[in-house]
Design a protein around this motif. Structure first.
Motif, PDB file in Angstrom:
ATOM      1  N   ALA A  93     -54.253  28.251 -76.600  1.00 31.93           N
ATOM      2  CA  ALA A  93     -53.201  28.110 -75.588  1.00 31.93           C
ATOM      3  C   ALA A  93     -52.658  29.477 -75.197  1.00 31.93           C
ATOM      4  O   ALA A  93     -52.618  30.401 -76.009  1.00 31.93           O
ATOM      5  N   GLY A  94     -52.277  29.609 -73.940  1.00 31.71           N
ATOM      6  CA  GLY A  94     -51.566  30.794 -73.489  1.00 31.71           C
ATOM      7  C   GLY A  94     -52.425  31.982 -73.116  1.00 31.71           C
ATOM      8  O   GLY A  94     -51.913  32.959 -72.565  1.00 31.71           O
ATOM      9  N   TYR A  95     -53.723  31.904 -73.373  1.00 30.06           N
ATOM     10  CA  TYR A  95     -54.587  33.071 -73.119  1.00 30.06           C
ATOM     11  C   TYR A  95     -54.686  33.415 -71.639  1.00 30.06           C
ATOM     12  O   TYR A  95     -54.884  34.571 -71.260  1.00 30.06           O
ATOM     13  N   SER A  96     -54.549  32.426 -70.763  1.00 30.59           N
ATOM     14  CA  SER A  96     -54.800  32.648 -69.339  1.00 30.59           C
ATOM     15  C   SER A  96     -53.538  32.850 -68.512  1.00 30.59           C
ATOM     16  O   SER A  96     -53.623  32.984 -67.289  1.00 30.59           O
ATOM     17  N   THR A  97     -52.377  32.895 -69.160  1.00 29.95           N
ATOM     18  CA  THR A  97     -51.127  32.970 -68.395  1.00 29.95           C
ATOM     19  C   THR A  97     -51.088  34.132 -67.409  1.00 29.95           C
ATOM     20  O   THR A  97     -50.809  33.918 -66.218  1.00 29.95           O
ATOM     21  N   PRO A  98     -51.368  35.381 -67.802  1.00 33.05           N
ATOM     22  CA  PRO A  98     -51.315  36.467 -66.816  1.00 33.05           C
ATOM     23  C   PRO A  98     -52.274  36.262 -65.652  1.00 33.05           C
ATOM     24  O   PRO A  98     -51.951  36.572 -64.494  1.00 33.05           O
ATOM     25  N   SER A  99     -53.455  35.722 -65.948  1.00 33.28           N
ATOM     26  CA  SER A  99     -54.455  35.503 -64.903  1.00 33.28           C
ATOM     27  C   SER A  99     -54.003  34.436 -63.910  1.00 33.28           C
ATOM     28  O   SER A  99     -54.125  34.600 -62.691  1.00 33.28           O
ATOM     29  N   VAL A 100     -53.452  33.336 -64.431  1.00 30.19           N
ATOM     30  CA  VAL A 100     -53.011  32.248 -63.544  1.00 30.19           C
ATOM     31  C   VAL A 100     -51.817  32.685 -62.704  1.00 30.19           C
ATOM     32  O   VAL A 100     -51.729  32.357 -61.507  1.00 30.19           O
ATOM     33  N   VAL A 101     -50.901  33.421 -63.312  1.00 31.36           N
ATOM     34  CA  VAL A 101     -49.746  33.926 -62.560  1.00 31.36           C
ATOM     35  C   VAL A 101     -50.221  34.828 -61.417  1.00 31.36           C
ATOM     36  O   VAL A 101     -49.781  34.704 -60.269  1.00 31.36           O
ATOM     37  N   GLN A 102     -51.135  35.728 -61.720  1.00 28.41           N
ATOM     38  CA  GLN A 102     -51.657  36.631 -60.688  1.00 28.41           C
ATOM     39  C   GLN A 102     -52.339  35.852 -59.573  1.00 28.41           C
ATOM     40  O   GLN A 102     -52.139  36.139 -58.383  1.00 28.41           O
ATOM     41  N   HIS A 103     -53.128  34.848 -59.936  1.00 25.19           N
ATOM     42  CA  HIS A 103     -53.831  34.052 -58.927  1.00 25.19           C
ATOM     43  C   HIS A 103     -52.847  33.265 -58.070  1.00 25.19           C
ATOM     44  O   HIS A 103     -53.029  33.138 -56.850  1.00 25.19           O
ATOM     45  N   THR A 104     -51.818  32.746 -58.706  1.00 24.36           N
ATOM     46  CA  THR A 104     -50.792  31.997 -57.971  1.00 24.36           C
ATOM     47  C   THR A 104     -50.198  32.850 -56.860  1.00 24.36           C
ATOM     48  O   THR A 104     -50.084  32.423 -55.701  1.00 24.36           O
ATOM     49  N   PHE A 105     -49.836  34.077 -57.204  1.00 27.35           N
ATOM     50  CA  PHE A 105     -49.206  34.941 -56.203  1.00 27.35           C
ATOM     51  C   PHE A 105     -50.230  35.562 -55.245  1.00 27.35           C
ATOM     52  O   PHE A 105     -49.861  35.944 -54.125  1.00 27.35           O
ATOM     53  N   THR A 106     -51.484  35.626 -55.658  1.00 22.78           N
ATOM     54  CA  THR A 106     -52.526  36.053 -54.725  1.00 22.78           C
ATOM     55  C   THR A 106     -52.691  35.022 -53.616  1.00 22.78           C
ATOM     56  O   THR A 106     -52.747  35.364 -52.428  1.00 22.78           O
ATOM     57  N   LEU A 107     -52.765  33.745 -53.996  1.00 25.08           N
ATOM     58  CA  LEU A 107     -52.850  32.685 -52.993  1.00 25.08           C
ATOM     59  C   LEU A 107     -51.610  32.692 -52.101  1.00 25.08           C
ATOM     60  O   LEU A 107     -51.707  32.636 -50.869  1.00 25.08           O
ATOM     61  N   LEU A 108     -50.449  32.763 -52.738  1.00 21.59           N
ATOM     62  CA  LEU A 108     -49.194  32.711 -51.985  1.00 21.59           C
ATOM     63  C   LEU A 108     -49.062  33.907 -51.049  1.00 21.59           C
ATOM     64  O   LEU A 108     -48.693  33.758 -49.871  1.00 21.59           O
ATOM     65  N   GLY A 109     -49.356  35.099 -51.562  1.00 21.43           N
ATOM     66  CA  GLY A 109     -49.235  36.297 -50.738  1.00 21.43           C
ATOM     67  C   GLY A 109     -50.166  36.277 -49.539  1.00 21.43           C
ATOM     68  O   GLY A 109     -49.775  36.673 -48.430  1.00 21.43           O
ATOM     69  N   ASN A 110     -51.379  35.808 -49.760  1.00 20.38           N
ATOM     70  CA  ASN A 110     -52.317  35.689 -48.644  1.00 20.38           C
ATOM     71  C   ASN A 110     -51.790  34.749 -47.572  1.00 20.38           C
ATOM     72  O   ASN A 110     -51.870  35.043 -46.379  1.00 20.38           O
TER      73      ASN A 110
END
Length: 315
Positions: A93-110
């Protein structure tokens, strides 16, 4: 010790040497349901991301002592059958948190700055034909001061909230759908949707959250709202979302997950061609660093098991 990795392709070529200190590691990029029995029959440890394992497999793998799920969710393992067979099961658990957060804001920013549209315009020569130094054909908006609704306030939701606040957004934590009480610091689910500029989904898929974003709840969102889903596909009714995007009932959506994966050709979001949807193939979790943490977590789980520990034990 014999360790078998059933779907090593999901680890994207990341170094597996942390596992090799425990014994012989045999990797298979992909494993079909028909191949499982043969591949695990002599294994002591099986590592699986999405390959399903059930009682029939356990009966034919008498040496199997530990299943390491290379993910957080364990729905691909028959946990009751594993327990009955005396097989331990772990997750990470928790290993992907930084990656998912970054992807979330990548989608949103785009979506908020329409980068995908502007990039396409540049490829098509629109900037070269501009009568001024820039192009302003598509709306450009800031996250700052937007009402940023988070659905699912676990580790991921909290991490997204921290970044949203750093952008200057007004974070609103939605209460669980159909909850009879609203906890302090939260807003009732439907009320939160009604005021949302941005909605980011981070809750698990359960009977209570399946299709919780449907035609009725999507209709509560303001027409300028943006929906981001990096959680699970079944939380959003894909037919309803496609229709909301098509009719401009919803401004835009960024989606990394679908109800059936790999994506099916007849999925309404796969068929949708509007440029107010960004669709990625379940990659939010998969940064190189994230997968490295995952492998390290699996190694830690094996080491703990061998030394009588309970690290990340599910069964």
């Amino acid at each position: 010790m014999i360790i078998v990795v059933l779907d090593a392709a999901t680890l994207a070529g990341v170094d597996l040497s942390p596992l090799m200190k425990f014994g012989t590691v045999t990797t298979y990029d992909h494993t079909t349901a028909e191949q499982v029995h043969h591949r695990i029959q002599d294994a002591n440890v099986v590592i699986s991301n999405k390959v399903q394992l059930n009682e029939s497999h356990f009966v034919q793998a008498p040496k199997l002592k530990l299943i390491c799920v290379a993910a957080t969710g364990t729905n691909n393992i028959d946990l009751a059958a594993a327990r009955a067979a005396g097989i331990a099961v772990t997750n990470v658990a928790g290993y992907s948190t930084p990656s998912v957060v970054q992807h979330t804001f990548t989608l949103l920013g785009n979506l908020m700055t329409n980068i995908h549209r502007y990039a396409e315009d540049c490829r098509n020569g629109a900037w070269q034909k501009s009568p001024m130094f820039c192009r302003l054909d598509h709306s450009i908006n800031e996250i700052a001061n937007k009402r940023f609704v988070i659905v699912g306030y676990g580790n991921l939701g909290q991490a997204v909230a921290n970044v949203a606040e750093a952008f200057g957004a007004q974070v609103i934590i939605a209460e669980r759908p159909n909850s009879k009480e609203v906890r302090r610091g939260r807003m009732a689910f439907e009320e939160a949707l009604e005021v949302a500029d941005i909605v980011s989904i981070h809750c698990p898929l359960t009977p209570q959250t399946e299709n919780v974003f449907n035609a009725d709840t999507l209709a509560l969102l303001p027409k300028h709202a943006i929906l981001i889903n990096t959680a699970r596909g079944g939380i959003v009714d894909e037919h309803a979302l496609a229709q909301a995007l098509k009719s401009n009932q919803l401004a835009a959506a960024g989606v990394d997950v679908l109800s059936s994966e790999p994506a099916q050709p007849d999925n309404p979001l796969i068929q949708y061609r509007g440029d107010n949807l960004l669709l990625t193939p379940h990659t939010a979790w998969a940064s190189k660093e994230s997968i490295g943490r995952l492998v390290a977590g699996i190694a830690e789980n094996i080491d703990s098991y061998l030394n009588g520990g309970q690290t990340n034990r599910v069964v």
